[in-house]
Design a protein around this motif. Structure first.
Motif, PDB file in Angstrom:
ATOM      1  N   PHE A 222     -25.171 -39.585 -25.922  1.00  0.00           N
ATOM      2  CA  PHE A 222     -25.854 -39.827 -24.659  1.00  0.00           C
ATOM      3  C   PHE A 222     -25.732 -38.609 -23.765  1.00  0.00           C
ATOM      4  O   PHE A 222     -24.635 -38.121 -23.495  1.00  0.00           O
ATOM      5  CB  PHE A 222     -25.222 -41.051 -23.991  1.00  0.00           C
ATOM      6  CG  PHE A 222     -26.086 -41.743 -22.975  1.00  0.00           C
ATOM      7  CD1 PHE A 222     -26.914 -42.782 -23.343  1.00  0.00           C
ATOM      8  CD2 PHE A 222     -26.043 -41.365 -21.643  1.00  0.00           C
ATOM      9  CE1 PHE A 222     -27.690 -43.454 -22.408  1.00  0.00           C
ATOM     10  CE2 PHE A 222     -26.811 -42.018 -20.701  1.00  0.00           C
ATOM     11  CZ  PHE A 222     -27.646 -43.065 -21.080  1.00  0.00           C
ATOM     12  N   ASN A 223     -26.839 -38.109 -23.295  1.00  0.00           N
ATOM     13  CA  ASN A 223     -26.864 -36.902 -22.475  1.00  0.00           C
ATOM     14  C   ASN A 223     -26.025 -37.104 -21.211  1.00  0.00           C
ATOM     15  O   ASN A 223     -26.206 -38.078 -20.485  1.00  0.00           O
ATOM     16  CB  ASN A 223     -28.311 -36.582 -22.095  1.00  0.00           C
ATOM     17  CG  ASN A 223     -28.525 -35.121 -21.741  1.00  0.00           C
ATOM     18  OD1 ASN A 223     -27.668 -34.274 -22.006  1.00  0.00           O
ATOM     19  ND2 ASN A 223     -29.663 -34.818 -21.163  1.00  0.00           N
ATOM     20  N   GLY A 224     -25.090 -36.170 -20.962  1.00  0.00           N
ATOM     21  CA  GLY A 224     -24.239 -36.247 -19.783  1.00  0.00           C
ATOM     22  C   GLY A 224     -22.872 -36.833 -20.041  1.00  0.00           C
ATOM     23  O   GLY A 224     -22.013 -36.840 -19.158  1.00  0.00           O
ATOM     24  N   VAL A 225     -22.647 -37.349 -21.267  1.00  0.00           N
ATOM     25  CA  VAL A 225     -21.374 -37.959 -21.645  1.00  0.00           C
ATOM     26  C   VAL A 225     -20.449 -36.914 -22.268  1.00  0.00           C
ATOM     27  O   VAL A 225     -20.907 -35.986 -22.944  1.00  0.00           O
ATOM     28  CB  VAL A 225     -21.621 -39.123 -22.633  1.00  0.00           C
ATOM     29  CG1 VAL A 225     -20.354 -39.541 -23.348  1.00  0.00           C
ATOM     30  CG2 VAL A 225     -22.237 -40.306 -21.902  1.00  0.00           C
ATOM     31  N   VAL A 226     -19.136 -37.057 -22.053  1.00  0.00           N
ATOM     32  CA  VAL A 226     -18.153 -36.200 -22.720  1.00  0.00           C
ATOM     33  C   VAL A 226     -18.017 -36.698 -24.155  1.00  0.00           C
ATOM     34  O   VAL A 226     -17.403 -37.729 -24.420  1.00  0.00           O
ATOM     35  CB  VAL A 226     -16.787 -36.235 -22.019  1.00  0.00           C
ATOM     36  CG1 VAL A 226     -15.821 -35.269 -22.709  1.00  0.00           C
ATOM     37  CG2 VAL A 226     -16.921 -35.899 -20.542  1.00  0.00           C
ATOM     38  N   SER A 227     -18.601 -35.984 -25.088  1.00  0.00           N
ATOM     39  CA  SER A 227     -18.591 -36.365 -26.504  1.00  0.00           C
ATOM     40  C   SER A 227     -17.421 -35.673 -27.195  1.00  0.00           C
ATOM     41  O   SER A 227     -17.364 -34.443 -27.267  1.00  0.00           O
ATOM     42  CB  SER A 227     -19.912 -35.971 -27.158  1.00  0.00           C
ATOM     43  OG  SER A 227     -19.934 -36.317 -28.520  1.00  0.00           O
ATOM     44  N   PRO A 342     -19.681 -25.471  -9.274  1.00  0.00           N
ATOM     45  CA  PRO A 342     -20.791 -26.231  -8.664  1.00  0.00           C
ATOM     46  C   PRO A 342     -20.673 -27.725  -8.940  1.00  0.00           C
ATOM     47  O   PRO A 342     -20.109 -28.143  -9.949  1.00  0.00           O
ATOM     48  CB  PRO A 342     -22.033 -25.634  -9.341  1.00  0.00           C
ATOM     49  CG  PRO A 342     -21.535 -25.024 -10.608  1.00  0.00           C
ATOM     50  CD  PRO A 342     -20.143 -24.535 -10.310  1.00  0.00           C
ATOM     51  N   ASP A 343     -21.206 -28.516  -8.031  1.00  0.00           N
ATOM     52  CA  ASP A 343     -21.171 -29.974  -8.151  1.00  0.00           C
ATOM     53  C   ASP A 343     -22.362 -30.439  -8.991  1.00  0.00           C
ATOM     54  O   ASP A 343     -23.259 -31.140  -8.514  1.00  0.00           O
ATOM     55  CB  ASP A 343     -21.200 -30.601  -6.752  1.00  0.00           C
ATOM     56  CG  ASP A 343     -21.002 -32.110  -6.784  1.00  0.00           C
ATOM     57  OD1 ASP A 343     -20.645 -32.639  -7.856  1.00  0.00           O
ATOM     58  OD2 ASP A 343     -21.223 -32.753  -5.743  1.00  0.00           O
ATOM     59  N   GLU A 344     -22.340 -30.051 -10.252  1.00  0.00           N
ATOM     60  CA  GLU A 344     -23.415 -30.399 -11.186  1.00  0.00           C
ATOM     61  C   GLU A 344     -22.794 -30.764 -12.527  1.00  0.00           C
ATOM     62  O   GLU A 344     -21.843 -30.111 -12.983  1.00  0.00           O
ATOM     63  CB  GLU A 344     -24.375 -29.224 -11.375  1.00  0.00           C
ATOM     64  CG  GLU A 344     -25.068 -28.757 -10.096  1.00  0.00           C
ATOM     65  CD  GLU A 344     -25.883 -27.497 -10.324  1.00  0.00           C
ATOM     66  OE1 GLU A 344     -25.816 -26.939 -11.453  1.00  0.00           O
ATOM     67  OE2 GLU A 344     -26.571 -27.057  -9.380  1.00  0.00           O
ATOM     68  N   ASN A 345     -23.311 -31.797 -13.161  1.00  0.00           N
ATOM     69  CA  ASN A 345     -22.808 -32.202 -14.470  1.00  0.00           C
ATOM     70  C   ASN A 345     -23.205 -31.162 -15.520  1.00  0.00           C
ATOM     71  O   ASN A 345     -24.391 -31.013 -15.827  1.00  0.00           O
ATOM     72  CB  ASN A 345     -23.381 -33.572 -14.842  1.00  0.00           C
ATOM     73  CG  ASN A 345     -22.765 -34.140 -16.125  1.00  0.00           C
ATOM     74  OD1 ASN A 345     -22.329 -33.404 -17.008  1.00  0.00           O
ATOM     75  ND2 ASN A 345     -22.737 -35.449 -16.232  1.00  0.00           N
ATOM     76  N   PRO A 346     -22.239 -30.439 -16.090  1.00  0.00           N
ATOM     77  CA  PRO A 346     -22.573 -29.371 -17.040  1.00  0.00           C
ATOM     78  C   PRO A 346     -22.939 -29.900 -18.425  1.00  0.00           C
ATOM     79  O   PRO A 346     -23.307 -29.113 -19.304  1.00  0.00           O
ATOM     80  CB  PRO A 346     -21.271 -28.558 -17.108  1.00  0.00           C
ATOM     81  CG  PRO A 346     -20.197 -29.578 -16.874  1.00  0.00           C
ATOM     82  CD  PRO A 346     -20.777 -30.552 -15.883  1.00  0.00           C
ATOM     83  N   LEU A 347     -22.837 -31.214 -18.617  1.00  0.00           N
ATOM     84  CA  LEU A 347     -23.074 -31.792 -19.941  1.00  0.00           C
ATOM     85  C   LEU A 347     -24.488 -32.335 -20.106  1.00  0.00           C
ATOM     86  O   LEU A 347     -24.844 -32.807 -21.188  1.00  0.00           O
ATOM     87  CB  LEU A 347     -22.060 -32.915 -20.207  1.00  0.00           C
ATOM     88  CG  LEU A 347     -20.589 -32.521 -20.023  1.00  0.00           C
ATOM     89  CD1 LEU A 347     -19.689 -33.711 -20.311  1.00  0.00           C
ATOM     90  CD2 LEU A 347     -20.222 -31.346 -20.929  1.00  0.00           C
ATOM     91  N   ILE A 348     -25.290 -32.286 -19.046  1.00  0.00           N
ATOM     92  CA  ILE A 348     -26.676 -32.741 -19.146  1.00  0.00           C
ATOM     93  C   ILE A 348     -27.529 -31.600 -19.694  1.00  0.00           C
ATOM     94  O   ILE A 348     -27.693 -30.569 -19.047  1.00  0.00           O
ATOM     95  CB  ILE A 348     -27.206 -33.220 -17.783  1.00  0.00           C
ATOM     96  CG1 ILE A 348     -26.417 -34.446 -17.322  1.00  0.00           C
ATOM     97  CG2 ILE A 348     -28.693 -33.562 -17.874  1.00  0.00           C
ATOM     98  CD1 ILE A 348     -26.859 -35.001 -15.972  1.00  0.00           C
ATOM     99  N   TYR A 359     -32.704 -38.888 -15.381  1.00  0.00           N
ATOM    100  CA  TYR A 359     -31.618 -38.871 -14.406  1.00  0.00           C
ATOM    101  C   TYR A 359     -32.178 -38.758 -12.997  1.00  0.00           C
ATOM    102  O   TYR A 359     -31.666 -39.383 -12.063  1.00  0.00           O
ATOM    103  CB  TYR A 359     -30.660 -37.714 -14.689  1.00  0.00           C
ATOM    104  CG  TYR A 359     -29.572 -38.071 -15.661  1.00  0.00           C
ATOM    105  CD1 TYR A 359     -28.430 -38.739 -15.227  1.00  0.00           C
ATOM    106  CD2 TYR A 359     -29.674 -37.772 -17.008  1.00  0.00           C
ATOM    107  CE1 TYR A 359     -27.419 -39.083 -16.102  1.00  0.00           C
ATOM    108  CE2 TYR A 359     -28.671 -38.113 -17.901  1.00  0.00           C
ATOM    109  CZ  TYR A 359     -27.548 -38.766 -17.448  1.00  0.00           C
ATOM    110  OH  TYR A 359     -26.555 -39.125 -18.317  1.00  0.00           O
ATOM    111  N   GLU A 360     -33.237 -37.976 -12.835  1.00  0.00           N
ATOM    112  CA  GLU A 360     -33.839 -37.839 -11.511  1.00  0.00           C
ATOM    113  C   GLU A 360     -34.435 -39.160 -11.049  1.00  0.00           C
ATOM    114  O   GLU A 360     -34.341 -39.530  -9.872  1.00  0.00           O
ATOM    115  CB  GLU A 360     -34.916 -36.747 -11.540  1.00  0.00           C
ATOM    116  CG  GLU A 360     -34.351 -35.345 -11.800  1.00  0.00           C
ATOM    117  CD  GLU A 360     -35.440 -34.298 -11.911  1.00  0.00           C
ATOM    118  OE1 GLU A 360     -36.621 -34.654 -11.677  1.00  0.00           O
ATOM    119  OE2 GLU A 360     -35.133 -33.132 -12.232  1.00  0.00           O
ATOM    120  N   GLU A 361     -35.060 -39.884 -11.979  1.00  0.00           N
ATOM    121  CA  GLU A 361     -35.688 -41.161 -11.638  1.00  0.00           C
ATOM    122  C   GLU A 361     -34.680 -42.301 -11.594  1.00  0.00           C
ATOM    123  O   GLU A 361     -34.924 -43.342 -10.978  1.00  0.00           O
ATOM    124  CB  GLU A 361     -36.779 -41.488 -12.652  1.00  0.00           C
ATOM    125  CG  GLU A 361     -37.916 -40.477 -12.675  1.00  0.00           C
ATOM    126  CD  GLU A 361     -38.882 -40.721 -13.817  1.00  0.00           C
ATOM    127  OE1 GLU A 361     -38.665 -41.712 -14.557  1.00  0.00           O
ATOM    128  OE2 GLU A 361     -39.839 -39.948 -13.976  1.00  0.00           O
TER     129      GLU A 361
END
Length: 433
Positions: A222-227, A342-348, A359-361
């Motif tokens: 899943f995009n954004g998850v720590v795999s 930065p306050d951004e998820n680096p895993l997406i 994610y935006e929607e």
């Protein structure tokens, strides 16, 4: 709520129970099963932090909180203990089928106390709180562990309930397994957007992994998850999964665990094989230590720090399909202030599932169209009330029910008043009439 798009079957990340039980008399060998505690810097980190104030939601098998390794640990049951149709689900249980969730929880908050005269297991973040949700009991066959949803008629709705309850209950980290689709994928996507760090382990057997299903991605893809992938005491990796979704490699092989045993004492020692199931809670515990040490850091900044301090950051992070961002480096992680990132998820990833546009929607879509859910914010307990399936009134609108009940009480009061007044007008009734 749509049902039956794809029944969720949660395959625990490979075979936790691979390996053979070690005789209780082999104390030296058992102590070797705690290799990760000193070798990875966890003991040193615990000199200043223990994960206090951090809540980790564990979605796994039921958990035995009375197992010797967990006595006194801060574990509580989440707010979902039934299917959407009201069928009860065991969450806290001493059933032997609770072994997997118990082992995962022990890696996080194990009490470190000797078990049956053998070495104890000190959790990575013993001060953290574990919030437990159940995917049923752990059935073992030929050394492999499987979990299937206890709510086959509405597995999607059950997962939605769990994820939303975890968010509303203030979970900082969520450990999860299984496939997600439609509303359950939307719920997980919204949980990540709400600031919950989600961790999932790859299968231990690489043949069990394939390309992500765009309609129903596995949690570890899943995009954004720590795999998470695992390594053993000598740095070895056994049959690793390879893919662009892999995030981090962490200790997980040759861990000491305690199994129920034939006498159900939960004191039978075992040194397992390669286990992504145990690498997951290791990562969760390590991030809990970071969160306590740097309370001003956002969840995305904590993930940035995980990426920027892993073994592939020399000096800038490099991702490979084989090892993700590299091997977790606990001392470097603890020494790095995440607020610099930065306050951004680096895993997406741009090519991941769900797509960044989803994610935006805030909505995951499949071939049937979008499944919007009302987003839940951390600490908003009321937002999950209609999603838990915790009883026969779960999901019913509270205000109309309250107004209806009030109306009934008013009618009853009026009737009583009329009867009393009529009785007074007639006066007392003579005996025998």
């Amino acid at each position: 709520m749509r049902r039956g798009i794809q029944r969720m079957t949660a395959v625990i990340a490979g075979a936790l129970l691979v390996g053979s039980a070690v005789p209780a008399s082999a104390a030296t060998d058992l102590a070797a099963g705690n290799w990760w505690y000193d070798n990875t810097g966890v003991r040193e980190a615990q000199a200043t932090v223990t994960g206090d104030g951090v809540t980790i939601a564990v979605v796994d098998s039921s958990v035995n909180v009375e197992a010797p390794a967990l006595v006194g640990a801060n574990i509580r049951q989440g707010g979902v203990d039934a299917c959407p149709d009201g069928t009860p689900v065991q969450v806290i249980s001493d059933d032997p089928g609770s072994r997997h969730g118990t082992d995962v929880s022990t890696v996080i908050v194990g009490n470190g106390q000797p078990v049956g005269g053998n070495p104890g297991i000190q959790g990575v973040a013993p001060g953290a709180e574990v919030l437990v949700y159940s995917l049923g009991t752990d059935e073992t066959d030929s050394g492999e562990s499987w979990l299937t949803t206890p709510c086959p008629d509405d597995s999607t709705g059950y997962m939605v309930s769990i994820v939303q309850d975890a968010v509303a209950s203030g979970a900082d980290i969520l450990i999860l397994t299984g496939a997600l689709n439609g509303e359950s994928a939307t719920a997980l996507l919204q949980a990540i957007k709400a600031g919950v760090i989600v961790i999932a382990g790859n299968p231990n057997d690489s043949v069990m992994s394939g390309p992500p299903n765009p309609l129903s991605p596995q949690a570890y893809q899943f995009n954004g998850v720590v795999s998470v992938e695992n390594f053993g005491p000598e740095g070895e990796r056994d049959d690793p999964v390879v893919g662009p979704w892999v995030s981090i490699v962490a200790p997980g092989g040759s861990f000491l665990t305690y199994q129920p045993g034939e006498d159900l004492s939960w004191s039978e020692p075992m040194i397992g094989g390669a286990s992504n199931s145990l690498a997951m809670p290791f990562v969760a515990g390590a991030l809990a230590l970071v969160m306590e040490a740097y309370p001003e850091a956002t969840p995305n900044q904590v993930l940035q720090s995980l990426v920027h301090t892993a073994s592939h950051a020399q000096p800038d992070p490099v991702h490979t399909d084989e090892e993700g961002w590299g091997r977790i480096d606990v001392p470097r992680l603890m020494a790095t202030d995440p607020t610099q990132f930065p306050d951004e998820n680096p895993l997406i990833r741009d090519d991941g599932i769900p797509a960044p546009a989803m994610y935006e929607e805030g909505v995951f879509s499949d071939e049937f169209g979008p499944y919007p859910l009302e987003p839940v914010t951390p600490g908003d307990e009321s937002a999950a009330d209609g999603q838990t399936g915790a009883g026969p009134l779960a999901g019913l609108p509270v205000l109309p029910i309250a107004l209806a009940a009030l109306g009934v009480l008013v009618v009853i009061g009026v009737v009583v008043l009329i009867v009393v007044l009529a009785t007074r007008r007639r006066g007392p009734t003579a005996p025998g009439r």
